[in-house]
Design a protein around this motif. Structure first.
Motif, short mmCIF file in Angstrom:
data_model
loop_
_atom_site.label_atom_id
_atom_site.label_comp_id
_atom_site.label_asym_id
_atom_site.label_seq_id
_atom_site.Cartn_x
_atom_site.Cartn_y
_atom_site.Cartn_z
N GLU A 120 49.69 -33.89 -9.60
CA GLU A 120 50.76 -33.22 -9.62
C GLU A 120 51.91 -34.30 -9.58
N LYS A 176 58.33 -33.42 -11.87
CA LYS A 176 58.01 -32.61 -13.03
C LYS A 176 58.94 -32.58 -14.28
N ASP A 178 52.36 -29.26 -18.97
CA ASP A 178 51.16 -28.96 -18.43
C ASP A 178 50.35 -27.79 -19.21
N GLU A 209 46.74 -28.23 -20.48
CA GLU A 209 45.81 -27.48 -20.44
C GLU A 209 44.97 -27.06 -21.65
#
Ligand SMILES: [Zn+2]
Length: 152
Positions: free
Chosen positions: A5, A9, A35, A39
């Motif tokens: 994390e 961001k 993200d 992913e």
């Protein structure tokens, strides 16, 4: 690979979309967040039975061999050859990470199919450390399926 994390961001996302580090940015015209991109791509890698670390290791081995060719094709093995083109200057990781990456681009070709894929030294790091293959439409976006098909 799980991405750590990042406290900021939003800042990362802005930096990736901007042309501050590379022309056109790292996300191209991809509307997905970083993200989501990571992913989807790491999921694709996993479903093909590979890991991002394994892929990065292979990319590194191939590019190190290609570097010795000083801009000409180098035979890697029975079905692969590679060539590296180096440019002046260095790139930094947007995450950020300490350290600089040479502006070197490696082209790998499967000699049995003729299919090629190209990647920079920074791509190797971003695949390995962040599971990041860049956004669709960016200059150095690498489709994981294609990369795996060509590389191994
Ligand atoms: Zn990094």
């Amino acid at each position: 690979m799980a991405m750590k994390e990042t406290p900021d961001k939003e800042h990362l996302e802005q930096l990736l979309r901007s042309s501050r580090l590379v022309a056109g940015g790292f996300l191209g015209d991809d509307t997905r967040g970083v993200d989501e991109i990571v992913e989807a791509d790491t999921g694709a890698v996993f479903s093909l039975g590979r890991t991002t670390v394994e892929i990065a290791e292979r990319m590194r081995v191939v590019s190190e061999q290609a570097r010795r060719g000083l801009g000409t094709w180098v035979r890697i093995d029975a079905t692969h050859r590679a060539m590296m083109q180096e440019a002046r200057g260095e790139l930094v990781c947007p995450w950020p990470h300490p350290g600089y990456f040479h502006k070197a681009v490696t082209t790998v070709q499967r000699t049995d199919t003729g299919e090629t894929v190209e990647f920079s030294d920074l791509n190797i790091h971003m695949v390995e450390a962040h599971g990041f293959f860049e956004g669709r439409g960016s200059r150095f976006r690498i489709e994981p399926e294609r990369l795996i098909r060509v590389l191994f």
